[in-house]
Design an enzyme around this catalytic site. Structure first.
Site, PDB file in Angstrom:
ATOM      1  N   ASN A 133       0.856  -1.266  -0.030  1.00 33.93           N
ATOM      2  CA  ASN A 133       0.052   0.014  -0.029  1.00 33.93           C
ATOM      3  C   ASN A 133       0.917   1.079   0.192  1.00 33.93           C
ATOM      4  O   ASN A 133       1.404   1.600   1.130  1.00 33.93           O
ATOM      5  CB  ASN A 133      -0.973   0.169   1.284  1.00 33.93           C
ATOM      6  CG  ASN A 133      -1.852   1.315   1.453  1.00 33.93           C
ATOM      7  OD1 ASN A 133      -1.889   1.924   0.377  1.00 33.93           O
ATOM      8  ND2 ASN A 133      -2.509   1.307   2.695  1.00 33.93           N
TER       9      ASN A 133
ATOM     10  N   LYS B 198       0.147   4.318  -0.519  1.00 34.47           N
ATOM     11  CA  LYS B 198      -0.587   5.340   0.127  1.00 34.47           C
ATOM     12  C   LYS B 198      -0.336   6.745  -0.864  1.00 34.47           C
ATOM     13  O   LYS B 198      -0.398   6.440  -1.989  1.00 34.47           O
ATOM     14  CB  LYS B 198      -0.167   5.589   1.682  1.00 34.47           C
ATOM     15  CG  LYS B 198      -0.367   4.342   2.578  1.00 34.47           C
ATOM     16  CD  LYS B 198      -0.225   4.908   3.747  1.00 34.47           C
ATOM     17  CE  LYS B 198      -0.337   3.499   4.923  1.00 34.47           C
ATOM     18  NZ  LYS B 198      -0.438   3.595   6.019  1.00 34.47           N
TER      19      LYS B 198
ATOM     20  N   HIS C 229      -9.886   1.616   4.747  1.00 37.55           N
ATOM     21  CA  HIS C 229      -8.551   1.802   5.344  1.00 37.55           C
ATOM     22  C   HIS C 229      -8.762   2.797   6.705  1.00 37.55           C
ATOM     23  O   HIS C 229      -9.521   3.923   6.541  1.00 37.55           O
ATOM     24  CB  HIS C 229      -7.656   2.287   4.378  1.00 37.55           C
ATOM     25  CG  HIS C 229      -6.104   2.210   5.005  1.00 37.55           C
ATOM     26  ND1 HIS C 229      -5.569   3.307   5.944  1.00 37.55           N
ATOM     27  CD2 HIS C 229      -5.156   1.435   5.160  1.00 37.55           C
ATOM     28  CE1 HIS C 229      -4.423   2.926   6.432  1.00 37.55           C
ATOM     29  NE2 HIS C 229      -4.071   1.698   5.787  1.00 37.55           N
TER      30      HIS C 229
ATOM     31  N   GLU D  27      -7.098   5.285   7.691  1.00 33.61           N
ATOM     32  CA  GLU D  27      -6.839   6.582   7.360  1.00 33.61           C
ATOM     33  C   GLU D  27      -7.823   7.199   6.421  1.00 33.61           C
ATOM     34  O   GLU D  27      -8.032   8.333   6.872  1.00 33.61           O
ATOM     35  CB  GLU D  27      -5.539   6.790   6.492  1.00 33.61           C
ATOM     36  CG  GLU D  27      -4.316   6.355   7.397  1.00 33.61           C
ATOM     37  CD  GLU D  27      -3.004   5.686   6.504  1.00 33.61           C
ATOM     38  OE1 GLU D  27      -3.077   5.809   5.480  1.00 33.61           O
ATOM     39  OE2 GLU D  27      -2.131   5.260   7.117  1.00 33.61           O
TER      40      GLU D  27
ATOM     41  N   GLU E  52      -6.181  -4.345  10.728  1.00 32.77           N
ATOM     42  CA  GLU E  52      -4.816  -3.419  11.067  1.00 32.77           C
ATOM     43  C   GLU E  52      -5.231  -2.575  12.191  1.00 32.77           C
ATOM     44  O   GLU E  52      -5.786  -1.599  12.195  1.00 32.77           O
ATOM     45  CB  GLU E  52      -4.842  -2.446   9.635  1.00 32.77           C
ATOM     46  CG  GLU E  52      -4.458  -3.221   8.539  1.00 32.77           C
ATOM     47  CD  GLU E  52      -3.927  -2.279   7.330  1.00 32.77           C
ATOM     48  OE1 GLU E  52      -2.770  -2.307   7.233  1.00 32.77           O
ATOM     49  OE2 GLU E  52      -4.686  -1.172   6.967  1.00 32.77           O
TER      50      GLU E  52
ATOM     51  N   GLY F 179       2.100   2.334  11.016  1.00 36.90           N
ATOM     52  CA  GLY F 179       3.083   3.486  10.859  1.00 36.90           C
ATOM     53  C   GLY F 179       3.724   3.710  12.125  1.00 36.90           C
ATOM     54  O   GLY F 179       4.629   4.675  12.194  1.00 36.90           O
TER      55      GLY F 179
ATOM     56  N   SER G  57       3.018  -1.827  10.692  1.00 35.02           N
ATOM     57  CA  SER G  57       4.364  -2.041  10.951  1.00 35.02           C
ATOM     58  C   SER G  57       4.938  -3.338  10.737  1.00 35.02           C
ATOM     59  O   SER G  57       5.935  -3.769  11.230  1.00 35.02           O
ATOM     60  CB  SER G  57       4.759  -1.516  12.230  1.00 35.02           C
ATOM     61  OG  SER G  57       4.484  -0.271  12.233  1.00 35.02           O
TER      62      SER G  57
HETATM   63  P1  PGA Z   1       2.581   0.472   7.784  1.00 36.59           P
HETATM   64  O1  PGA Z   1       1.124   0.904   7.184  1.00 36.59           O
HETATM   65  O2  PGA Z   1       3.300  -0.824   7.327  1.00 36.59           O
HETATM   66  O3  PGA Z   1       3.178   1.666   7.250  1.00 36.59           O
HETATM   67  O4  PGA Z   1       2.201   0.532   9.300  1.00 36.59           O
HETATM   68  C1  PGA Z   1       0.171  -0.418   6.825  1.00 36.59           C
HETATM   69  C2  PGA Z   1      -1.165   0.345   6.401  1.00 36.59           C
HETATM   70  O5  PGA Z   1      -1.570   1.223   6.769  1.00 36.59           O
HETATM   71  O6  PGA Z   1      -1.913  -0.373   5.523  1.00 36.59           O
END
Ligand code: PGA
Length: 245
Positions: A13, A15, A104, A106, A171, A177, A210
């Site tokens: 992903n 983003k 997601h 976000e 998640e 992150g 992460s």
């Molecule tokens: P990350 O993000 O691996 O940077 O923690 C995962 C995600 O948001 O899909």
């Protein structure tokens, strides 16, 4: 053209990265170089890239001879019409996408997406021929208040009525992150819980939050888990190849 039916699924992903077209193509070239250098057999994994929509078609054309699938990061809740700035599931399908990430965290946080909207997007995706990758997970506050089960049950409820194949990405928001993934026993417990809800359905369950080259091996060894959704680490082609390898 890609084939989607392997035992392990890994989604990159990106983003809202990289910040230009040329950087996106460079990252893709670095993926291909690292896949070759690390002798990663794309016949053994479902390798899915979710780049920003604006780079999708160029990436599709470049990847045609590789066994790699493409995903949208988001779709509109309607499939056509007067929705300025939105992108439809059908338009993604028409340029080579096979999947759509939906819900997601976000988007739940910054775009205030609620469960009803996410359910609607899921149906729109399926009707357009895209396989939904539905993201669920509790926030830090919910985790601390031991509300994880309640939150997941609520977020997953609408999927009980869906009888085609879909993926669920668990998640935990507090792990995304942060550099600190959820611990293995916890991921295993949640995966079992999700699997139980959909026991007779043909679904895949992924973990995200992460995932990196250090913890990926252990995470992939979890019996009930089908793979991972990778954010930050997917922007480093060398590290991402190690996660896949
Ligand atoms: P990350 O993000 O691996 O940077 O923690 C995962 C995600 O948001 O899909």
């Amino acid at each position: 053209m890609s084939q989607y039916n392997k035992s392990k699924t890994i989604i990159a992903n990106w983003k809202m990265n990289p910040k230009s077209y040329s950087e996106a193509i460079n990252l893709l070239d670095a993926y291909i170089e690292n896949i070759n250098n690390n002798k990663i057999n794309l016949n053994n994994i479902n390798f899915i890239i979710a780049p920003p929509a604006i780079y999708l078609q160029a990436i599709f054309l470049k990847l045609q001879k590789f066994n790699i699938c493409l995903s949208a990061q988001n779709i509109c809740w309607e499939n056509q019409g007067a929705f300025t700035g939105e992108l439809s599931a059908s338009s993604f399908k028409s340029i080579g996408c096979e999947f759509a990430i939906i819900g997601h965290s976000e988007r739940r946080i910054y775009n205030k997406e609620i469960d009803e909207l996410i359910a609607k997007k899921c149906l729109v995706a399926i009707n357009a021929g895209l396989t939904p990758i539905v993201c669920v997970g509790e926030t830090k506050v919910e985790f601390d208040n031991q509300e994880t089960w309640r939150v997941l049950t609520r977020q997953l409820e609408f999927l009980k009525n869906i009888n085609t194949h879909f993926l669920v990405a668990y998640e935990p928001v507090w792990a995304i992150g942060t550099g600190v993934s959820a611990d293995l026993a916890y991921i295993a417990k949640i995966t079992d819980y999700i699997r139980d809800i959909f026991n007779s359905k043909n679904i895949k369950i992924l973990y995200g939050g992460s995932v990196n080259e250090v913890n990926a091996k252990e995470i992939f060894q979890l019996q009930n888990l089908d793979g991972a959704l990778v954010g930050g680490a997917s922007l480093d082609a060398e590290q991402f190849a190690k996660i896949c390898g």
